[in-house]
Write a protein that holds these residues in place. Structure first.
Motif, PDB file in Angstrom:
ATOM      1  N   ASP A  40       0.826  -1.201   0.000  1.00 29.41           N
ATOM      2  CA  ASP A  40       0.000   0.000   0.000  1.00 29.41           C
ATOM      3  C   ASP A  40       0.864   1.257   0.000  1.00 29.41           C
ATOM      4  O   ASP A  40       0.585   2.221  -0.723  1.00 29.41           O
ATOM      5  N   ARG A  41       1.907   1.273   0.825  1.00 29.34           N
ATOM      6  CA  ARG A  41       2.783   2.447   0.872  1.00 29.34           C
ATOM      7  C   ARG A  41       3.475   2.655  -0.462  1.00 29.34           C
ATOM      8  O   ARG A  41       3.657   3.788  -0.919  1.00 29.34           O
ATOM      9  N   LEU A  42       3.873   1.571  -1.123  1.00 30.47           N
ATOM     10  CA  LEU A  42       4.522   1.690  -2.420  1.00 30.47           C
ATOM     11  C   LEU A  42       3.556   2.247  -3.467  1.00 30.47           C
ATOM     12  O   LEU A  42       3.913   3.115  -4.274  1.00 30.47           O
ATOM     13  N   THR A  43       2.304   1.769  -3.435  1.00 29.21           N
ATOM     14  CA  THR A  43       1.302   2.246  -4.388  1.00 29.21           C
ATOM     15  C   THR A  43       0.996   3.728  -4.187  1.00 29.21           C
ATOM     16  O   THR A  43       0.954   4.506  -5.145  1.00 29.21           O
ATOM     17  N   LEU A  44       0.799   4.126  -2.905  1.00 29.46           N
ATOM     18  CA  LEU A  44       0.521   5.535  -2.628  1.00 29.46           C
ATOM     19  C   LEU A  44       1.718   6.417  -2.985  1.00 29.46           C
ATOM     20  O   LEU A  44       1.555   7.540  -3.479  1.00 29.46           O
ATOM     21  N   GLY A  45       2.909   5.895  -2.750  1.00 29.41           N
ATOM     22  CA  GLY A  45       4.105   6.662  -3.109  1.00 29.41           C
ATOM     23  C   GLY A  45       4.212   6.888  -4.602  1.00 29.41           C
ATOM     24  O   GLY A  45       4.557   7.982  -5.058  1.00 29.41           O
ATOM     25  N   LEU A  46       3.873   5.871  -5.393  1.00 31.53           N
ATOM     26  CA  LEU A  46       3.912   6.027  -6.838  1.00 31.53           C
ATOM     27  C   LEU A  46       2.803   6.965  -7.329  1.00 31.53           C
ATOM     28  O   LEU A  46       3.027   7.807  -8.208  1.00 31.53           O
ATOM     29  N   MET A  47       1.609   6.831  -6.748  1.00 31.35           N
ATOM     30  CA  MET A  47       0.484   7.663  -7.177  1.00 31.35           C
ATOM     31  C   MET A  47       0.715   9.135  -6.857  1.00 31.35           C
ATOM     32  O   MET A  47       0.301  10.014  -7.615  1.00 31.35           O
ATOM     33  N   PRO A  51       3.257  11.966 -10.268  1.00 30.01           N
ATOM     34  CA  PRO A  51       2.720  13.261 -10.742  1.00 30.01           C
ATOM     35  C   PRO A  51       3.475  14.456 -10.177  1.00 30.01           C
ATOM     36  O   PRO A  51       3.656  15.459 -10.873  1.00 30.01           O
ATOM     37  N   THR A  52       3.908  14.355  -8.913  1.00 23.61           N
ATOM     38  CA  THR A  52       4.657  15.466  -8.321  1.00 23.61           C
ATOM     39  C   THR A  52       5.982  15.684  -9.033  1.00 23.61           C
ATOM     40  O   THR A  52       6.367  16.824  -9.344  1.00 23.61           O
ATOM     41  N   HIS A  55       5.299  17.179 -12.435  1.00 19.56           N
ATOM     42  CA  HIS A  55       4.897  18.588 -12.334  1.00 19.56           C
ATOM     43  C   HIS A  55       6.102  19.477 -12.048  1.00 19.56           C
ATOM     44  O   HIS A  55       6.269  20.540 -12.678  1.00 19.56           O
ATOM     45  N   VAL A  56       6.933  19.059 -11.108  1.00 19.12           N
ATOM     46  CA  VAL A  56       8.112  19.860 -10.771  1.00 19.12           C
ATOM     47  C   VAL A  56       9.072  19.938 -11.956  1.00 19.12           C
ATOM     48  O   VAL A  56       9.611  21.002 -12.277  1.00 19.12           O
ATOM     49  N   ALA A  57       9.257  18.806 -12.644  1.00 27.50           N
ATOM     50  CA  ALA A  57      10.225  18.778 -13.746  1.00 27.50           C
ATOM     51  C   ALA A  57       9.733  19.551 -14.969  1.00 27.50           C
ATOM     52  O   ALA A  57      10.512  20.264 -15.612  1.00 27.50           O
ATOM     53  N   LEU A  58       8.440  19.414 -15.281  1.00 26.10           N
ATOM     54  CA  LEU A  58       7.921  20.005 -16.517  1.00 26.10           C
ATOM     55  C   LEU A  58       7.403  21.425 -16.343  1.00 26.10           C
ATOM     56  O   LEU A  58       7.261  22.143 -17.343  1.00 26.10           O
ATOM     57  N   VAL A  59       7.116  21.839 -15.115  1.00 26.03           N
ATOM     58  CA  VAL A  59       6.559  23.172 -14.896  1.00 26.03           C
ATOM     59  C   VAL A  59       7.552  24.062 -14.152  1.00 26.03           C
ATOM     60  O   VAL A  59       8.025  25.075 -14.682  1.00 26.03           O
ATOM     61  N   TRP A  60       7.886  23.679 -12.922  1.00 23.73           N
ATOM     62  CA  TRP A  60       8.705  24.562 -12.103  1.00 23.73           C
ATOM     63  C   TRP A  60      10.145  24.647 -12.591  1.00 23.73           C
ATOM     64  O   TRP A  60      10.700  25.752 -12.703  1.00 23.73           O
ATOM     65  N   LEU A  61      10.756  23.501 -12.882  1.00 24.75           N
ATOM     66  CA  LEU A  61      12.148  23.544 -13.326  1.00 24.75           C
ATOM     67  C   LEU A  61      12.288  24.246 -14.669  1.00 24.75           C
ATOM     68  O   LEU A  61      13.230  25.017 -14.886  1.00 24.75           O
ATOM     69  N   THR A  62      11.357  23.970 -15.587  1.00 26.57           N
ATOM     70  CA  THR A  62      11.427  24.638 -16.889  1.00 26.57           C
ATOM     71  C   THR A  62      11.178  26.148 -16.762  1.00 26.57           C
ATOM     72  O   THR A  62      11.808  26.945 -17.468  1.00 26.57           O
ATOM     73  N   ALA A  63      10.269  26.541 -15.862  1.00 25.91           N
ATOM     74  CA  ALA A  63      10.030  27.972 -15.660  1.00 25.91           C
ATOM     75  C   ALA A  63      11.262  28.653 -15.080  1.00 25.91           C
ATOM     76  O   ALA A  63      11.660  29.739 -15.533  1.00 25.91           O
ATOM     77  N   LEU A  64      11.871  28.036 -14.079  1.00 24.52           N
ATOM     78  CA  LEU A  64      13.080  28.613 -13.493  1.00 24.52           C
ATOM     79  C   LEU A  64      14.228  28.633 -14.503  1.00 24.52           C
ATOM     80  O   LEU A  64      15.003  29.601 -14.558  1.00 24.52           O
ATOM     81  N   ALA A  65      14.332  27.564 -15.302  1.00 26.09           N
ATOM     82  CA  ALA A  65      15.378  27.539 -16.330  1.00 26.09           C
ATOM     83  C   ALA A  65      15.146  28.620 -17.373  1.00 26.09           C
ATOM     84  O   ALA A  65      16.102  29.265 -17.845  1.00 26.09           O
ATOM     85  N   SER A  66      13.887  28.857 -17.729  1.00 29.94           N
ATOM     86  CA  SER A  66      13.586  29.911 -18.693  1.00 29.94           C
ATOM     87  C   SER A  66      13.940  31.277 -18.147  1.00 29.94           C
ATOM     88  O   SER A  66      14.469  32.143 -18.872  1.00 29.94           O
TER      89      SER A  66
END
Length: 327
Positions: A40-47, A51-52, A55-66
């Motif tokens: 259960d902990r593994l499943t919740l960790g993946l879920m 997405p986190t 989101h961080v890689a495609l939104v926040w990091l790209t915005a800061l890099a820009s």
């Protein structure tokens, strides 16, 4: 002297009839039993984690890099070619770019047209559909259908409508004959307004749904009280209903500003932002993935667009959070 009679022994008290009390549960040692298994902990960790991370890689990091790249020059080939130039990109953008200020002007025109034409029309449609007329669901679906369609598909549809030879508009007005063609997309004096008509067609359905949701939340007792006071339908809407739509109007304003700033798909499908349809989003794309590959310069334009967007979004969020705290 008389002898005191001996008292008979009192009978033992009998427990009250009823179900036997349940013994308290035995205490489980700490750590002996866990609510979640390892799976259960593994499943919740993946879920939650996947997405986190995305989101961080495609939104926040790209915005800061820009933002960081906006102060550099880079042709996109190798990280060793990145050169720090400070505010040079912004100085060049504001002073010597012949397309920047026309693009800003077109974004402002885009907002003004959307707020003055399709927004009131969407409100009108919402008021009519709120009267529970027959086939209201069919009408809602028909008007909202352009909103769920891809903007690229909408662009292709309107390209067919604006075709100078076989297009619907030229065929109706008789401008599809040699020497009488009207080039709605190629004419710099017409193409921006042609694109705005297509954008307004889509935006009206969006506004209709937002206002329809706001009208559903209006207390019917307010309308009944207004009718008892002798107010007609227009007076009731102007003095009672519309003031209660203030939260919806705020959302509509913010959404319209964001739509005007992020306009890209329709223009790019029509003519790639050339000949009088320049927008800030088009300039970003042309400089980052165009032939010049001026990634630093394109990032500077993107930062300007980000600052304008935050200037609108942050006050809205602050007002929303304050309202929730007061509630």
């Amino acid at each position: 002297m008389t002898a005191t009679p001996a008292k008979a022994p009192e009978p033992a008290t009998q427990p009250a009839p009823g179900p036997a009390p349940t013994p308290p549960p035995a205490k489980v040692p700490h750590g002996h039993r866990r609510l979640l298994t390892r799976r259960d902990r593994l499943t919740l960790g993946l879920m939650a984690g996947v997405p986190t991370i995305l989101h961080v890689a495609l939104v926040w990091l790209t915005a800061l890099a820009s933002i960081a790249l906006a102060f550099t020059t880079w042709d996109g080939i190798g990280f060793d070619s990145i050169t720090w130039v400070g505010l040079q990109n912004f100085r060049e953008l504001f002073t010597s770019n012949p397309q920047f200020w026309p693009a800003v002007e077109h974004n402002v025109i885009w907002f003004v047209v959307l707020i003055l034409l399709p927004t009131p029309f969407g409100l009108f449609l919402a008021v009519q559909l709120d009267k529970k007329i027959r086939f209201s669901r069919v009408y809602q679906t028909a008007f909202f259908l352009p909103v769920v369609m891809s903007l690229a598909v909408i662009g292709f549809v309107w390209q067919l409508i604006y075709n100078p030879d076989t297009g619907l508009i030229n065929s109706i007005i008789g401008a599809n004959k040699p020497g009488h063609y009207i080039d709605w997309i190629g004419d710099p004096d017409l193409n921006l307004w042609a694109v705005l008509i297509a954008a307004s067609w889509r935006h009206a359905g969006y506004m209709m749904i937002l206002y329809l949701a706001g009208l559903k939340s209006v207390d019917p007792a307010l309308r009944e009280a207004s009718a008892l006071d002798g107010a007609n339908e227009w007076q009731t809407f102007k003095n009672v209903v519309f003031p209660t739509l203030r939260p919806t109007n705020t959302v509509v304003l913010v959404v319209t500003i964001i739509e005007a700033l992020r306009a890209f798909d329709l223009v790019f499908v029509f003519n790639k932002g050339a000949q009088g349809t320049e927008l800030l989003s088009i300039l970003v794309t042309n400089n980052i993935i165009g032939e010049s590959s001026r990634i630093g310069y394109g990032s500077a334009i993107a930062v300007v667009l980000l600052v304008i967007s935050l200037a609108v979004i942050i006050p809205y969020l602050i007002a929303t959070f304050r309202k929730e705290r007061r509630a």
